[in-house]
Motif scaffolding. Structure first.
Motif: not given
Length: 299
Positions: A241-243, A250-252, A256-267, A270-275
């Motif tokens: 939503s922020v993007l 507000m992204a940081d 900070k939370v999503l960098e620690k995600v272990d679930d592969e699909d969610m990860k 997250y990488y797609s959104l971070r890109y």
């Protein structure tokens, strides 16, 4: 010799006999379905599909062709199959606000919705759904009228909320009323937790703040996997939503939370959104370099 002739004659006779149809027998005309429904006093089952829908094809090939499914649905429903992007199907898609495919719609002979379910179902669940329709004391159109009247209790509100959610219909209004009827601490009750887990979004409302503050309590109650999944999912949706609203400052908080995600699909999500964020704020070269680092780290 006579026995052989008789045997062969019997085989040919059996081969020539029409084979009983397996699976659901459909009509493909709306008016015909209504006419049969009125005449036989049976509800209508509408398979709302599109030609390009993979789950629709899967259900036709693996569920609706099963003998036990055909036996139950042919005995209890007038079965109507319509392509939702053509003719009567297009009109129905607009009338019943069908946006997901397949959508399984059950109607009375007046065309009022008894129940609907968005998405493909396996055989057992599909049979269970049909039986539930036949035994339902409050059809969906009745619940919608009751909700509109404002005269209901919290038990009804929960039931209606689930009905709207599972059917793929807009559940925002009943969810808003439900949120008014409880306090954040009530999320620890199982029936409220299930609704929160399935339907509550965002990370800045009072309910999520309470959930985040008391994460350990919820883990003890409902297990680490389910609680972490909900926690990270809401952060993922918040980040998206922020993007989408370009509030990059507000992204940081989300990163900070999503960098620690272990679930592969969610990860991966997250990488797609971070890109996307880095591409918009720092340029494609930086975004691509970061993506390469993430991929290498994941190998």
């Amino acid at each position: 010799m006579k026995r052989l002739v008789l045997l062969l004659t019997g085989i040919f006779f059996l081969q020539a006999m029409p084979v009983a149809a397996e699976g659901i027998e459909f009509v493909h005309d709306w008016e015909e379905a209504l006419e049969i429904s009125t005449k036989e006093n049976k509800p209508i089952f509408l398979d709302a599909y599109t030609t390009w829908c993979g789950p629709c094809k899967w259900m036709s090939a693996n569920v609706m062709n099963q003998p036990e499914v055909g036996e139950f649905y042919n005995a209890n429903f007038v079965n109507l199959k319509l392509e939702m992007e053509d003719g009567d199907g297009l009109k129905d898609a607009q009338m019943y606000k069908i946006r997901e495919f397949p959508t399984l719609v059950f109607l009375n002979s007046e065309g009022k919705v008894l129940k609907r379910q968005a998405g493909a179902l396996p055989t057992e669940e599909f049979l269970k759904l049909g039986k539930k329709v036949l035994n339902e004391d409050e059809p969906q159109y009745v619940m919608q009228e009751k909700f509109a009247s404002g005269e209901y209790d919290q038990a009804f509100l929960r039931k209606y909320l689930w009905s709207q959610f599972e059917s793929g219909e807009d559940y925002r209004k009943p969810l808003k009323e439900f949120q008014k009827s409880i306090k954040p601490k009530d999320l620890k009750q199982e029936e409220n937790w299930k609704i929160f887990s399935a339907m509550f979004v965002g990370t800045v409302n009072d309910f999520f703040k309470y959930f985040e503050k008391n994460l350990d309590d919820f883990i003890e109650l409902y297990g680490e996997e389910a609680v972490r999944q909900k926690y990270h999912y809401n952060y993922l949706m918040g980040y998206q939503s922020v993007l989408m609203t370009q509030k990059y400052e507000m992204a940081d908080r989300y990163v900070k939370v999503l960098e620690k995600v272990d679930d592969e699909d969610m990860k991966r999500q997250y990488y797609s959104l971070r890109y996307m964020e880095l591409d918009q704020t720092k340029g494609t070269d930086v975004a691509f370099a970061s993506l390469s680092e993430w991929l290498e780290a994941g190998e």
